[in-house]
Design an enzyme around this catalytic site. Structure first.
Site, PDB file in Angstrom:
ATOM      1  N   LEU A   1       0.818  -1.222   0.000  1.00  0.00           N
ATOM      2  CA  LEU A   1       0.000   0.000   0.000  1.00  0.00           C
ATOM      3  C   LEU A   1       0.854   1.275   0.000  1.00  0.00           C
ATOM      4  CD1 LEU A   1      -3.024   0.921   0.233  1.00  0.00           C
ATOM      5  CD2 LEU A   1      -2.612   1.132   2.690  1.00  0.00           C
ATOM      6  N   ASP A   2       0.555   2.190  -0.919  1.00  0.00           N
ATOM      7  CA  ASP A   2       1.191   3.524  -0.976  1.00  0.00           C
ATOM      8  C   ASP A   2       2.707   3.452  -1.185  1.00  0.00           C
ATOM      9  OD1 ASP A   2      -1.322   4.574  -0.532  1.00  0.00           O
ATOM     10  OD2 ASP A   2      -1.017   4.847   1.610  1.00  0.00           O
ATOM     11  N   ALA A   3       3.194   2.333  -1.709  1.00  0.00           N
ATOM     12  CA  ALA A   3       4.644   2.179  -1.866  1.00  0.00           C
ATOM     13  C   ALA A   3       5.075   2.043  -3.325  1.00  0.00           C
ATOM     14  CB  ALA A   3       5.125   0.965  -1.076  1.00  0.00           C
TER      15      ALA A   3
END
Lengths: 284, 284, 284, 284
Positions: D227-229
């Site tokens: 997530l969000d990476a």
């Protein structure tokens, strides 16, 4: 122009602005600036007012007591009173990197900072010659890694003997102990070379490069015991591209670091910063 | 929350803040925001204050008269009083370009703009379908180049019949006559696609390209009779490079234009803009 | 790492990139950077290439001739060839203001500028002590207003005796004659304290204040005979508000001026600027 | 103008630029743009070249094979070949928030995005009317929280039946499963409302407010399973002050989100993004 600056914090309630401005008017104060902020979440009220001293009806040494009696006690205010005829004394801690130091000296030289710099303290001798060209004493205090407490004792003794008001860590690169920090609460300004809270800790430009961000930043903050978590005073950023190496990031970052740190110093010098919790109100 | 907003202008003198805040306190007003500005050069004082109406001791229709008697007359103030329970009415003038219009409609849709849009007026039909999807009436008023005065008469009739408070030229591309402008002093907001005062007049992106600037901009301003010379409300810029063509500049500029125009509208809507001479005080 | 840098300009035509890269490959050149730009309007082609010298098959003093024979003549190229093992020599012209000078010295000190500074020339003595702390000779050449040509003769003699490559006017505040400028075409960099072409000429911060702009700027450009009209190398801006005085604008502007000028110097030093007409290609 | 775009990745080695440009020249290709990047750390070479098809000596369907034989195989290149005569197909996933969607539709309407939008998919019906005014089919696919896999199956069926090339999550507010993401590697663009990697996860504006930052931001990135990476395509920021509430931050942030997302879409559409690892090369 001689002026007084009053910074106030209290529980939010009706009539504060009216009481403060009536006090200033009753004593013939010509208001120069007035700014207020209410933190709705905390129910806290913050205010900054400055006025001309020349025509003011109270002597400088009376103001604190009279204000307390006539206004402060009623609203249970915490307040500080400053006069611009006394220059604050700022100590600089540096290591080998020069960009923040030279930027500060440049503003000191040109009169942009209304401050005294009684001393620069460093754990390296590299920057001695330039500092002394500005006629500022340079103190070499090597870091004794085995006995950091001793080193800090020497530093504190120097600060106390020069009656220093606040300390600026201009890329000092050493972590201060809790004992040191507690002696100067909200009186030590640090520059961190990242856009906090991203890339907390060491080597933030390397971390930014690894993550592939498109923007880097720098953060000036008051030093608290929790590393890189103190109240943020100022931040700024610069755009980077894929072809920029870590070394490019370091150079581009230095341009941000020095401007951000100098802005934070200026706000602090002009008594425009009100830290509360891990935040700041900046009355600019 | 129902609130009142007071905007004041008068000659600078002692006691103004005190008098206004005492007035509000005397009538149990809970101040929400208070901001002031002194133009030292002109000796003028500007102030904006907002407070909650619920607990206020004066009825809405009394405030103006009582304030005038108790404060305004003494300081020879010019002031306006606004209440947030009446939405202002904004008319949009557009031509063929859609970016500013859609940005405004998007904010209107999401509730970011607390406004009514009783009509959109255009000299082209292109944007009719989308405007109507937002349930806003679209009026096609073709530009009669032989008889521009007639066209403007139709436009003004529409504005008056809808009781419009202010007009936004969202890339309307036509120059309004002095007669039109004088009917809406400081009530017509235009977006100019350059960083004024650079590149006044037509084709600013072409001019910027020819000059080889490294930054382009946009400017929202009130329309006055002198072209592109009215009080500036907001500006912003974007960085360009040598490989950007005029057509790139146009596209990059549109991103700035729409955000700058929408910010200006928001300041105007919230009664945060005080125009004086060819400048503005923005209480944000 | 020893490297060569080639900057090319010619009429746009097919096969240029291929010919240049084939030339480098044929002589075992390891390309480090390659960048090109076509100005469609003018039909001009610009290119910058750098490669490692260590493994290159031609000696440094052969490259120019061989490139001309094998590539340059065929495409009627104008080109310059640079080697990074010779530091360019930069002269600084200053007056009383220190911010740009100290910023440049700071970068020189830290190694960010790969340059020699054989001298600083000033019409005032104020900055002598700090310049000398950086071990750079300081030449005081007072401006003889009656006989400016004499003053310029002294300056030019100093530049020539130190074999100076280019000149930086770091807030020098004097206008150079056409005779001086023609000696150093695209070799004199000036910092103008406005966002050109807005506010050409003297006192741009006063003009910006009067016009009520919301953003101020600074522009670094090559000096040409037409005042403030030379090719722009770099620009940047800062946001201002209604409460900022002219004196605030001056201080805020200084932060932009120094960074913009230093960026322009860096681009120039790294042979990344290609001026043509009144524009520049910047290969960064 | 019909053009071809070639994107290359391979191990860095001598002669690549020469080989590619010689190939284009040999087949009478007029190079429009050429840009390259070497990641020194990884020893990887990246290149993007575009050229006119009209005069090119190879047919569109020959280019891939011939390039592979004459250049690609020798350097073990991975490459993609695009032609601008086929518009990519983009699907939009939205929820209730409109700002990103309307910004995208606005650019689609004005021709700034050279794309087809065969459908919009949403788990709410709110935005149906406006989407349809742009003559784009709107598919309501409610989120079945008990059986998210079913919901995703419906979504994927829609994407496949419309032959969608890539997906934009325009504030979709749902987390996609690994199964979904693996079907569209580097083909799903998300907008995260913080300056990543600061404030990963939900409610970033609340977190930014709590931390007291002076600047907020937004990040467009390719969606990966962590997530969000995923690889960051574009970021931008805005300055905030102590008086800004969380709700102010949300509104100010929306202006950044929409512009950042639309820039990322444009880079992707023009085949200017080369993701590698968790980074991107952006050839702009």
């Amino acid at each position: 122009m001689d002026k007084a600056i009053l910074i106030i914090q209290c529980k939010d309630q009706k009539g504060i602005v009216s009481a403060v401005s009536a006090f200033l008017y009753a004593h013939q104060g010509n208001i120069l600036e007035i700014d207020q902020h209410v933190d709705q979440e905390l129910g806290m009220f913050f205010m900054r007012a400055s006025w001309e001293l020349e025509s003011f009806g109270l002597a400088k040494d009376e103001i604190k007591t009279v204000f307390e009696q006539q206004v402060g006690n009623q609203f249970q205010m915490q307040f500080q009173l400053y006069f611009n005829d006394r220059k604050p004394k700022m100590a600089l801690f540096v290591s080998k990197q020069s960009h923040c130091l030279f930027d500060i000296l440049s503003r000191y030289y040109s009169g942009q900072f209304d401050v005294e710099i009684p001393l620069v303290i460093s754990n390296h001798k590299d920057l001695k010659r330039v500092v002394e060209a500005f006629r500022i004493p340079f103190h070499y205090v090597p870091m004794d890694k085995e006995n950091k407490a001793d080193t800090e004792q020497q530093q504190i003794a120097l600060l106390e003997s020069h009656d220093v008001d606040f300390v600026v860590l201009a890329r000092y690169m050493q972590i201060l102990s809790g004992d040191f920090i507690r002696k100067y609460p909200n009186k030590i300004i640090n520059i961190h070379h990242s856009f906090l809270p991203a890339f907390v800790g060491a080597k933030p430009y390397h971390a930014a490069y690894e993550r592939g961000v498109k923007i880097i930043g720098a953060t000036a903050h008051y030093v608290t015991e929790e590393l890189d978590a103190g109240p943020i005073i100022e931040q700024d950023v610069a755009r980077v591209r894929h072809h920029n190496t870590v070394s490019d990031l370091v150079q581009m970052g230095q341009d941000i670091e020095k401007v951000v740190l100098s802005k934070a110093i200026k706000y602090h010098l002009e008594n425009k910063v009100y830290p509360f919790g891990n935040k700041t109100v900046i009355f600019y």
